[in-house]
Design a protein around this motif. Sequence first.
Motif, PDB file in Angstrom:
ATOM      1  N   GLN A  33      49.035  44.061  25.784  1.00 29.68           N
ATOM      2  CA  GLN A  33      48.757  42.649  25.534  1.00 29.68           C
ATOM      3  C   GLN A  33      47.517  42.168  26.286  1.00 29.68           C
ATOM      4  OE1 GLN A  33      51.568  43.839  26.811  1.00 29.68           O
ATOM      5  NE2 GLN A  33      53.101  43.670  25.168  1.00 29.68           N
ATOM      6  N   GLN A  34      47.345  42.669  27.523  1.00 24.18           N
ATOM      7  CA  GLN A  34      46.207  42.245  28.345  1.00 24.18           C
ATOM      8  C   GLN A  34      45.781  43.432  29.191  1.00 24.18           C
ATOM      9  OE1 GLN A  34      46.750  38.504  30.312  1.00 24.18           O
ATOM     10  NE2 GLN A  34      44.784  38.574  31.384  1.00 24.18           N
ATOM     11  N   ARG A  35      44.751  44.096  28.754  1.00 24.39           N
ATOM     12  CA  ARG A  35      44.372  45.418  29.257  1.00 24.39           C
ATOM     13  C   ARG A  35      44.202  45.456  30.767  1.00 24.39           C
ATOM     14  NH1 ARG A  35      42.241  50.200  27.339  1.00 24.39           N
ATOM     15  NH2 ARG A  35      40.700  51.243  28.649  1.00 24.39           N
ATOM     16  N   PHE A  36      43.510  44.492  31.328  1.00 26.63           N
ATOM     17  CA  PHE A  36      43.159  44.580  32.749  1.00 26.63           C
ATOM     18  C   PHE A  36      44.092  43.785  33.660  1.00 26.63           C
ATOM     19  CE2 PHE A  36      39.039  45.510  30.617  1.00 26.63           C
ATOM     20  CZ  PHE A  36      38.927  46.827  31.034  1.00 26.63           C
ATOM     21  N   LEU A  37      45.276  43.484  33.165  1.00 29.28           N
ATOM     22  CA  LEU A  37      46.315  42.889  33.987  1.00 29.28           C
ATOM     23  C   LEU A  37      47.368  43.956  34.257  1.00 29.28           C
ATOM     24  CD1 LEU A  37      47.449  40.250  35.261  1.00 29.28           C
ATOM     25  CD2 LEU A  37      48.737  39.939  33.128  1.00 29.28           C
ATOM     26  N   HIS A  38      47.593  44.271  35.540  1.00 28.31           N
ATOM     27  CA  HIS A  38      48.421  45.424  35.904  1.00 28.31           C
ATOM     28  C   HIS A  38      49.676  44.994  36.666  1.00 28.31           C
ATOM     29  CE1 HIS A  38      45.189  48.306  34.872  1.00 28.31           C
ATOM     30  NE2 HIS A  38      44.404  47.321  35.265  1.00 28.31           N
ATOM     31  N   GLU A  39      50.825  45.487  36.201  1.00 27.09           N
ATOM     32  CA  GLU A  39      52.084  45.256  36.902  1.00 27.09           C
ATOM     33  C   GLU A  39      52.492  46.445  37.758  1.00 27.09           C
ATOM     34  OE1 GLU A  39      55.099  44.049  34.200  1.00 27.09           O
ATOM     35  OE2 GLU A  39      54.021  42.250  33.544  1.00 27.09           O
ATOM     36  N   GLU A  40      51.893  47.613  37.511  1.00 28.10           N
ATOM     37  CA  GLU A  40      52.151  48.812  38.310  1.00 28.10           C
ATOM     38  C   GLU A  40      50.846  49.538  38.557  1.00 28.10           C
ATOM     39  OE1 GLU A  40      55.964  51.148  37.630  1.00 28.10           O
ATOM     40  OE2 GLU A  40      55.604  50.324  35.627  1.00 28.10           O
ATOM     41  N   ARG A  87      49.606  57.562  32.894  1.00 25.50           N
ATOM     42  CA  ARG A  87      48.401  58.381  32.644  1.00 25.50           C
ATOM     43  C   ARG A  87      47.153  57.513  32.533  1.00 25.50           C
ATOM     44  NH1 ARG A  87      47.618  61.201  26.800  1.00 25.50           N
ATOM     45  NH2 ARG A  87      47.974  59.026  26.220  1.00 25.50           N
ATOM     46  N   ASN A  88      47.303  56.308  32.027  1.00 25.47           N
ATOM     47  CA  ASN A  88      46.163  55.477  31.649  1.00 25.47           C
ATOM     48  C   ASN A  88      46.126  54.186  32.459  1.00 25.47           C
ATOM     49  OD1 ASN A  88      43.854  54.941  30.135  1.00 25.47           O
ATOM     50  ND2 ASN A  88      44.993  53.911  28.505  1.00 25.47           N
ATOM     51  N   LEU A  89      46.274  54.319  33.798  1.00 28.96           N
ATOM     52  CA  LEU A  89      46.080  53.215  34.738  1.00 28.96           C
ATOM     53  C   LEU A  89      47.051  52.055  34.547  1.00 28.96           C
ATOM     54  CD1 LEU A  89      42.175  53.143  34.769  1.00 28.96           C
ATOM     55  CD2 LEU A  89      43.656  53.984  36.580  1.00 28.96           C
ATOM     56  N   CYS A  90      48.137  52.293  33.790  1.00 30.91           N
ATOM     57  CA  CYS A  90      49.105  51.239  33.505  1.00 30.91           C
ATOM     58  C   CYS A  90      48.453  50.014  32.848  1.00 30.91           C
ATOM     59  CB  CYS A  90      49.867  50.822  34.764  1.00 30.91           C
ATOM     60  SG  CYS A  90      51.033  52.077  35.331  1.00 30.91           S
ATOM     61  N   PHE A  91      47.450  50.276  32.005  1.00 27.69           N
ATOM     62  CA  PHE A  91      46.926  49.197  31.171  1.00 27.69           C
ATOM     63  C   PHE A  91      48.048  48.656  30.290  1.00 27.69           C
ATOM     64  CE2 PHE A  91      42.609  51.459  31.317  1.00 27.69           C
ATOM     65  CZ  PHE A  91      42.081  50.552  32.224  1.00 27.69           C
ATOM     66  N   GLN A  92      48.034  47.337  30.056  1.00 25.66           N
ATOM     67  CA  GLN A  92      49.038  46.722  29.204  1.00 25.66           C
ATOM     68  C   GLN A  92      48.466  46.441  27.821  1.00 25.66           C
ATOM     69  OE1 GLN A  92      51.916  43.891  31.031  1.00 25.66           O
ATOM     70  NE2 GLN A  92      50.342  43.734  32.624  1.00 25.66           N
TER      71      GLN A  92
END
Length: 372
Positions: free
Chosen positions: A213-220, A206-211
């Motif tokens: 631990q590190q918001r703007f690093l995306h694995e999906e 729902r939320n851009l797959c923010f992580q």
Amino acid sequence: MILVNEPLFLGNEKAYLNQCIDTNWVSSDGPFVKKFEEMFAAYLGVKHAIAVSNGTVAIELAIAALDLQPGDEVILPAHTIISCPMGIIRRGAVPVLVDVDSETWNLDVNQVESKITPRTKAIMPVHIFGQSCDMQPILALSQKYGLYIIEDAAEAHGAEYNGQKCGSMGHIATFSFYANKIVTTGEGGMVVTNDDVIAERARSYRNLCFQPQQRFLHEELGYNFRLTNLQAALGVAQMENIEKLIAIKQEQGANYTSRLQDTPGIQLQKVEPYAKHVYWVFGLLLDDAVPFDAFDWAKQLLAKGVQTRPFFWPIHEQPVFHKMDLFKEESYPVASKLARRGLYVPSGMGLKTEDLEKVCVIVKETLSVYAA
């Protein structure tokens, strides 16, 4: 003109919207979003509710949260809104259709097992017009073949199957809060589940797959399907009065039924003993002998001051799917008949009793040629 739908705001809607503005919390991070999710989950008796921007994306999010893969098959009714197969197709999965029951207009559970293949991963029962599908046979098939159940409960806020609320019986379920729904946020939707892993995936997607631990690093790759605090504020106010809203709908349904059930020329949706029907809308189906179809009938009713809406056009007859080489040679006669001979009359929350009575009089007048 008696409109087909008008929403009804009974309580704190204005106060909560003003609170959003006064506190500057208008985005999806606002406190009303969490409160709306908590209230909705508690009402259904489920662990997780994930608020989204509309009912269509709720379906897409549910499919993604289940991690369905390209080529996986999902069985669903031919009589439903295009959002259902659209969410399946956009994931690369394959919609597989069955016809609907000629009396309840819900998924014909007797046709489902014959459509199960080694590629089948889920069944999507759609609770039509406020009445639950017959869930026990569907749940039994889920257990027998190891299939997910995705409930589309967009039209069934508060509806029940043998005492269980629609949306609480499957692995995941979706709701819509469009302006004509029992609980409305204008636009908006909800994904609900009891599964912690599925819920975590849904929240992430729902939320851009923010992580964390590190918001703007995306694995999906995710989606922006967030609901705003403004919309959730409406939802909270509506949920505070949900039983009153359902009671209004059920009174409408009982009133329409008592006035129209013996009218020559039309069939009403059959209400099954297992169902608590919440009458999202009140549908009418023309008998085959009536010398006009639902489109001509709608024009007659409109000319007399009654606005209506047609039933869903069947999925297997949608031109967009024929262009994809889907359903071209398939036939689902009940769904096709419903599309051509069914409509629903004014059913909004704000419908006055005297207007409902007038609708019934006009419906009977337009059918007088059949009665004669």
